[in-house]
Design a protein around this motif. Structure first.
Motif, PDB file in Angstrom:
ATOM      1  N   ASP A   1     -42.536  21.160  31.355  1.00 53.37           N
ATOM      2  CA  ASP A   1     -42.016  21.596  30.058  1.00 53.37           C
ATOM      3  C   ASP A   1     -41.301  20.465  29.325  1.00 53.37           C
ATOM      4  O   ASP A   1     -41.244  20.459  28.089  1.00 53.37           O
ATOM      5  N   LYS A   2     -40.732  19.521  30.075  1.00 54.66           N
ATOM      6  CA  LYS A   2     -40.049  18.394  29.443  1.00 54.66           C
ATOM      7  C   LYS A   2     -41.046  17.345  28.937  1.00 54.66           C
ATOM      8  O   LYS A   2     -40.822  16.722  27.897  1.00 54.66           O
ATOM      9  N   LYS A   3     -42.124  17.146  29.674  1.00 55.23           N
ATOM     10  CA  LYS A   3     -43.098  16.106  29.336  1.00 55.23           C
ATOM     11  C   LYS A   3     -44.034  16.539  28.204  1.00 55.23           C
ATOM     12  O   LYS A   3     -44.448  15.717  27.365  1.00 55.23           O
ATOM     13  N   ALA A   4     -44.386  17.812  28.158  1.00 54.56           N
ATOM     14  CA  ALA A   4     -45.381  18.306  27.203  1.00 54.56           C
ATOM     15  C   ALA A   4     -45.026  18.017  25.742  1.00 54.56           C
ATOM     16  O   ALA A   4     -45.897  17.584  24.974  1.00 54.56           O
ATOM     17  N   PRO A   5     -43.751  18.233  25.276  1.00 51.73           N
ATOM     18  CA  PRO A   5     -43.443  17.954  23.869  1.00 51.73           C
ATOM     19  C   PRO A   5     -43.744  16.520  23.454  1.00 51.73           C
ATOM     20  O   PRO A   5     -44.233  16.269  22.348  1.00 51.73           O
ATOM     21  N   GLU A   6     -43.457  15.578  24.342  1.00 49.32           N
ATOM     22  CA  GLU A   6     -43.729  14.165  24.046  1.00 49.32           C
ATOM     23  C   GLU A   6     -45.227  13.945  23.827  1.00 49.32           C
ATOM     24  O   GLU A   6     -45.643  13.250  22.888  1.00 49.32           O
TER      25      GLU A   6
ATOM     26  N   SER B   1     -45.464  28.223  29.503  1.00 49.13           N
ATOM     27  CA  SER B   1     -44.106  27.889  29.944  1.00 49.13           C
ATOM     28  C   SER B   1     -44.088  27.821  31.459  1.00 49.13           C
ATOM     29  O   SER B   1     -44.614  28.708  32.137  1.00 49.13           O
ATOM     30  N   LYS B   2     -43.530  26.746  31.972  1.00 50.99           N
ATOM     31  CA  LYS B   2     -43.356  26.584  33.419  1.00 50.99           C
ATOM     32  C   LYS B   2     -44.636  26.877  34.198  1.00 50.99           C
ATOM     33  O   LYS B   2     -44.696  27.736  35.062  1.00 50.99           O
TER      34      LYS B   2
END
Length: 571
Positions: free
Chosen positions: A43-48, A91-92
């Motif tokens: 979830d942290k990597k996907a937005p980038e 999500s997750k």
């Protein structure tokens, strides 16, 4: 153009080209994969990666890598920016239920006249299969690139669906009456927000569809059509004008493939072929003459795949109509050779029609009947004068008298055609060509006038036996109506000073019915103004939904073929 201005223009073009190339070079290509350890890291990597993919798409015509192109990357950028580029559909390490709903909807989108391949379906299904069933390896489930790409494709598919279901895929033309031919970004975002607030996907899409009864009837027959569709590829029969031997061979093969002739190993004689053609014609409810003419060949060469494209085109044509049709109107559908007088969802009157030949097509238009004329004169349009009458007069000026035409100058005086030097004219003549009223007049004994730039109208005909033909592309462009008298009676009886939704006879107008009959019996020319003008829609729909299923009509002017080649090629 001055040299200085020309040089300046070249500089501007070169500067724009350099900027474009520069943008493409600076936009970093998304990584091929990015495996993470935990669902939280995903979830942290996907937005980038989503942000990077959209920046790359902006500089590369919507390409987000691996030849995956977004339909509307600019709108996707707006949507994801609002959400800090967070994934919308997952999500997750799990897809949300709305993602599964969207994929299932795409799986059945043919029921809306849509093509699944337009919405990334196969790639989405492959990714979902890997996420759900590849239990031996976590590389797919923990690949942030794969999750990001799937998220972008789901958003893009939703945007594309909203546009196609609301507006269709055809461009607005000269008769389109839709006022919302463009949808704002806010409109798309509202639909997406509704989905994520819990409104069902089917409910959202249904609300976007046209509410026309004809649209609903086609959709009601789509499942039956798809269930029984024959996806076999048949032999194409060429025109007999090009190669007679190839034509006969292909015709026999095609008739054999369809079960109309028992063999294709030995050449069939003309009688056998004609008998097989008659079987086909009888089944298709067209003129049974045993001849494989243009109309028969068009039907022989159309497949169920092409019929589905016809359905898609027809559904899209409904999307070009006003969202709300008038309470009462006349609907002329050229390919079905029918006119309907519509009141709400009910058909008050139906009639056979005759429309224009392919060379003198009946135009598509929207207007309203303003006047009824008994024993009308026909003033021949210039297009017909140039194409047909002028060449005939040049050969023999007596042609006009033989056809019952008069030549009239600008002062209204009749001119002797033998006194005119016809060799001077090629693109038009400085005279009117008028056919006097009477039983021999091409307009028959009554016509319905409505404003239009094509000089066409609905009218009776002096060749009423032609309504018995199956294919009725026979006129110079006007629409001949078999039930003209019933239409005239209806208009007169219901022509109130003010429009009302109820069908009520205006008793003050009833004497006009008797007058109409009297004028017709006495062969008198009279004009009856229509106070409350009756809308007329002349349209081109090659299929129609009925209780037995979807009925197809011949593409008499080749309009569907043009649209298929331009907007549905490769389908």
């Amino acid at each position: 153009m001055s040299k200085k201005y020309c040089s300046f223009s070249v500089i501007i073009v070169l500067w724009l080209l350099i900027c474009t190339i520069s943008c493409r070079e600076t936009a970093k290509k998304p990584p091929v994969s990015a495996i993470v350890v935990t669902p939280e890291e995903l979830d942290k990597k996907a937005p980038e990666i989503i942000q990077q993919s959209l920046e790359f798409a902006a500089a590369n015509d919507g390409n987000i890598g691996d030849s995956v192109f977004l339909f509307n990357s600019q709108l996707s950028q707006v949507i994801y920016e609002k959400n800090q580029f967070t994934p919308l559909w997952s999500s997750k390490e799990a897809w949300k239920p709305v993602a599964d709903s969207l994929v299932e909807f795409l799986n059945h989108c043919k029921l809306y006249g849509l093509f699944p391949e337009d919405y990334h379906l196969e790639l989405l299904k492959t990714i979902r299969l890997r996420f759900n069933y590849d239990s031996l390896s976590t590389s797919f489930k923990r690949d942030a690139v794969l999750w990001s790409k799937a998220d972008l494709m789901l958003t893009d598919a939703f945007i594309h669906l909203v546009k196609d279901i609301r507006l269709g895929r055809l461009p607005n033309d000269s008769v389109s009456l839709r006022k919302d031919s463009l949808l704002s970004n806010d409109f798309y975002i509202q639909q997406l927000d509704s989905l994520f607030r819990g409104v069902s996907l089917a409910g959202i899409m249904t609300a976007l569809e046209p509410q026309h009864e004809g649209y609903r009837l086609i959709k009601a027959g789509l499942q039956k059509f798809l269930d029984s569709a024959d996806n076999r590829i048949y032999t194409i029969v060429p025109s007999s004008k090009t190669d007679t031997l190839a034509f006969k061979k292909a015709l026999q093969t095609r008739l054999f493939e369809g079960g109309y002739i028992p063999y294709d190993s030995v050449a069939a004689d003309s009688l056998r072929l004609a008998a097989a053609v008659k079987k086909f014609q009888k089944q298709k409810n067209i003129t049974v003459d045993g001849k494989a003419g243009e109309g028969t060949l068009r039907l022989l060469n159309i497949t169920d795949r092409e019929r589905f494209i016809r359905i898609a085109i027809t559904l899209d044509r409904y999307k070009l109509l006003p969202l709300q049709m008038p309470e009462r109107y006349i609907w002329v559908n050229l390919p079905s050779f029918t006119m309907k007088l519509q009141h709400g969802d009910s058909v008050v009157l139906q009639s056979k029609i005759i429309c224009g030949k392919p060379i003198t097509r009946t135009p598509l238009l929207t207007s309203a009947i303003s006047e009824i004329i008994t024993y009308p004169q026909w003033t021949v349009p210039n297009s017909i004068i140039v194409k047909e009458i002028l060449p005939a007069i040049k050969q023999n000026p007596g042609y006009l008298a033989r056809k019952g035409f008069s030549l009239v100058d600008k002062n209204g005086e009749e001119v002797d055609p033998f006194t005119v030097d016809w060799s001077k004219y090629s693109k038009g003549i400085p005279y009117k060509v008028v056919q006097g009223s009477g039983d021999a007049n091409a307009l028959g004994v009554l016509k319905f006038n409505f404003p239009n730039k094509y000089a066409v109208y609905l009218h009776d005909t002096n060749q009423r036996s032609l309504f018995g033909l199956a294919v009725r592309t026979l006129s110079h462009g006007c629409v001949r109506v078999q039930e003209w008298q019933k239409l005239a009676d209806y208009i007169i009886r219901n022509d109130k000073a003010k429009s009302t939704e109820k069908i009520e006879v205006d008793t003050a107008r009833v004497p006009l019915i008797d007058s109409l009959e009297s004028w017709l019996s006495k062969k008198e020319k009279h004009s009856i103004p229509v106070r409350n003008r009756l809308p007329v829609y002349i349209r081109y729909f090659t299929c129609e939904g009925k209780s037995a299923g979807i009925v197809f009509y011949d593409d008499i002017y080749g309009e569907d073929k043009k649209l298929q080649e331009r907007y549905f090629s490769g389908k």
